[in-house]
Motif scaffolding. Structure first.
Motif, mmCIF file in Angstrom:
data_model
loop_
_atom_site.group_PDB
_atom_site.id
_atom_site.type_symbol
_atom_site.label_atom_id
_atom_site.label_comp_id
_atom_site.label_asym_id
_atom_site.label_seq_id
_atom_site.Cartn_x
_atom_site.Cartn_y
_atom_site.Cartn_z
ATOM 1 N N MET A 67 0.857 -1.192 0.000
ATOM 2 C CA MET A 67 0.000 0.000 0.000
ATOM 3 C C MET A 67 0.889 1.238 0.000
ATOM 4 O O MET A 67 1.679 1.459 0.934
ATOM 5 C CB MET A 67 -0.922 0.005 1.219
ATOM 6 N N PRO A 68 0.805 2.092 -1.067
ATOM 7 C CA PRO A 68 1.744 3.227 -1.193
ATOM 8 C C PRO A 68 1.585 4.264 -0.087
ATOM 9 O O PRO A 68 2.543 4.977 0.222
ATOM 10 C CB PRO A 68 1.403 3.816 -2.575
ATOM 11 N N GLU A 69 0.387 4.373 0.481
ATOM 12 C CA GLU A 69 0.175 5.402 1.489
ATOM 13 C C GLU A 69 1.044 5.187 2.743
ATOM 14 O O GLU A 69 1.312 6.132 3.489
ATOM 15 C CB GLU A 69 -1.301 5.459 1.907
ATOM 16 N N PHE A 70 1.473 3.921 2.957
ATOM 17 C CA PHE A 70 2.289 3.646 4.143
ATOM 18 C C PHE A 70 3.679 4.297 4.043
ATOM 19 O O PHE A 70 4.286 4.643 5.052
ATOM 20 C CB PHE A 70 2.446 2.142 4.339
ATOM 21 N N GLN A 71 4.187 4.433 2.805
ATOM 22 C CA GLN A 71 5.509 5.031 2.642
ATOM 23 C C GLN A 71 5.445 6.553 2.424
ATOM 24 O O GLN A 71 6.480 7.231 2.434
ATOM 25 C CB GLN A 71 6.245 4.391 1.452
ATOM 26 N N TRP A 72 4.210 7.080 2.215
ATOM 27 C CA TRP A 72 4.077 8.520 1.960
ATOM 28 C C TRP A 72 4.010 9.254 3.296
ATOM 29 O O TRP A 72 3.196 8.928 4.161
ATOM 30 C CB TRP A 72 2.818 8.772 1.124
ATOM 31 N N LYS A 73 4.867 10.282 3.465
ATOM 32 C CA LYS A 73 4.912 10.955 4.759
ATOM 33 C C LYS A 73 3.650 11.772 5.055
ATOM 34 O O LYS A 73 3.378 12.104 6.198
ATOM 35 C CB LYS A 73 6.153 11.844 4.850
ATOM 36 N N TYR A 74 2.882 12.103 4.009
ATOM 37 C CA TYR A 74 1.625 12.834 4.229
ATOM 38 C C TYR A 74 0.396 11.919 4.155
ATOM 39 O O TYR A 74 -0.744 12.396 4.066
ATOM 40 C CB TYR A 74 1.473 13.940 3.182
ATOM 41 N N GLY A 75 0.622 10.625 4.196
ATOM 42 C CA GLY A 75 -0.494 9.679 4.067
ATOM 43 C C GLY A 75 -1.507 9.795 5.216
ATOM 44 O O GLY A 75 -2.731 9.761 5.001
ATOM 45 N N TYR A 76 -0.993 9.949 6.424
ATOM 46 C CA TYR A 76 -1.901 10.053 7.594
ATOM 47 C C TYR A 76 -2.763 11.307 7.507
ATOM 48 O O TYR A 76 -3.987 11.268 7.709
ATOM 49 C CB TYR A 76 -1.056 10.060 8.869
ATOM 50 N N LEU A 77 -2.127 12.421 7.157
ATOM 51 C CA LEU A 77 -2.876 13.673 7.037
ATOM 52 C C LEU A 77 -3.867 13.602 5.881
ATOM 53 O O LEU A 77 -4.960 14.181 5.935
ATOM 54 C CB LEU A 77 -1.900 14.844 6.835
ATOM 55 N N ALA A 78 -3.491 12.902 4.830
ATOM 56 C CA ALA A 78 -4.382 12.784 3.674
ATOM 57 C C ALA A 78 -5.652 12.012 4.036
ATOM 58 O O ALA A 78 -6.755 12.390 3.635
ATOM 59 C CB ALA A 78 -3.640 12.098 2.521
ATOM 60 N N VAL A 79 -5.470 10.940 4.789
ATOM 61 C CA VAL A 79 -6.650 10.160 5.216
ATOM 62 C C VAL A 79 -7.546 11.003 6.112
ATOM 63 O O VAL A 79 -8.776 10.969 5.993
ATOM 64 C CB VAL A 79 -6.190 8.872 5.937
#
Length: 317
Positions: A277-289
């Motif tokens: 899942m690419p969102e796990f490596q993206w540093k803004y993934g948590y904020l995006a969700v």
């Protein structure tokens, strides 16, 4: 025992001071108040006295019976009005020129004092009995009006909110109205019977008096029926308020469930923890969700308001 002389010529009622020993007055009509024990111990031949005694041992209703020699009956007056007023019962026995009133509560003394003013020249014992029956229902209309006023207050409360102890209050009123309804039905039967009896004895004035009495009782009975229907309407209104309140609660639960359904989907989706899942490596993934979740909530709120599907303050209360 209290003995009254009814003076036929003047229509006056006077309390006997000679304890009934004046033989010269024995031919005049008499009204005698006594209790059950005194009635049982009366000397002389009183036809069908045992029938009345048997009926008075447990009085729960009103009735009248006519025999060839006498007229007798019992009247049970239910509790009407304030807590100070109580139910009482008495029997009557009309034989020749004597009207016996048998009771234990001494309530008839006051009633006789009231009906003295209604007597007229040539008044008979039949008319005295009619006056007593009329006096028993004189204040009933005020009692029924008070019940109706109280029910109007209950209705006002039901319109504004769901009251506590509603069923207990309604059942109490229902009990009083049921007792009054049965009471007036029995009095109507008594009035109808006495009217036929007076017709048989060719007592025209007495017959008309009992007819008027029966009309009064019938109006009271109809009024009770009207109040009973009003009571039923208030119960239906209360049930409608309950249903509306339950529907509001279900609407609140539905809206809350709908609002959090996308969030539940997102939580379940990203709770799978797959390595690819690419969102796990993206540093803004948590904020995006978080942003997506907030955006979804805002979109839903706008949609619900546009469709007028929303939680008002009244729904929450």
């Amino acid at each position: 025992m209290n003995r009254y002389w009814l003076h036929a010529a003047s229509g006056e009622l006077s309390l006997a001071r000679d304890n009934g020993k004046n033989i010269e007055k024995e031919s005049e009509p008499q009204i005698i108040l006594l209790n059950m024990e005194e009635f049982q111990q009366l000397e002389g031949n009183y036809p069908h006295r045992k029938n009345l005694i048997s009926s008075m041992r447990f009085i729960r209703y009103s009735k009248v019976e006519a025999f060839h020699e006498c007229v007798q009956g019992i009247i049970h007056v239910p509790k009407q009005g304030s807590k100070k007023e109580k139910e009482f019962s008495f029997g009557f026995y009309l034989f020749e020129n004597k009207l016996f009133l048998i009771e234990e509560d001494e309530e008839l003394q006051e009633i006789l004092a009231k009906v003295k003013n209604d007597m007229f020249d040539g008044c008979t014992l039949h008319m005295v009995l009619l006056f007593i029956c009329n006096a028993l229902i004189d204040n009933d209309i005020l009692y029924l009006q008070k019940i109706e006023e109280n029910l109007e207050k209950v209705e006002d409360v039901v319109i504004k909110r769901i009251p506590e102890h509603f069923n207990e209050v309604i059942m109490r009123y229902r009990k009083h109205l049921s007792e009054s309804r049965a009471y007036y039905e029995q009095l109507m039967n008594m009035g109808d019977f006495m009217q036929m009896y007076m017709n048989r004895e060719s007592l025209v004035e007495e017959e008309q008096g009992w007819e008027r009495y029966m009309n009064r009782v019938e109006r009271l009975h109809n009024y009770v029926e009207t109040i009973r229907e009003y009571l039923q309407q208030i119960r239906e209104m209360y049930q409608t308020q309950i249903d509306i309140h339950q529907n509001r609660i279900m609407s609140i639960l539905t809206i809350v469930t709908t609002l959090f359904l996308p969030l539940t989907l997102i939580t379940g989706w990203y709770g799978m923890n797959f390595p690819g899942m690419p969102e796990f490596q993206w540093k803004y993934g948590y904020l995006a969700v978080i942003g997506v979740s907030v955006l979804l909530i805002i979109i839903e709120i706008v949609y619900f308001k546009k469709k007028r599907i929303w939680i008002s303050s009244k729904d929450v209360i």
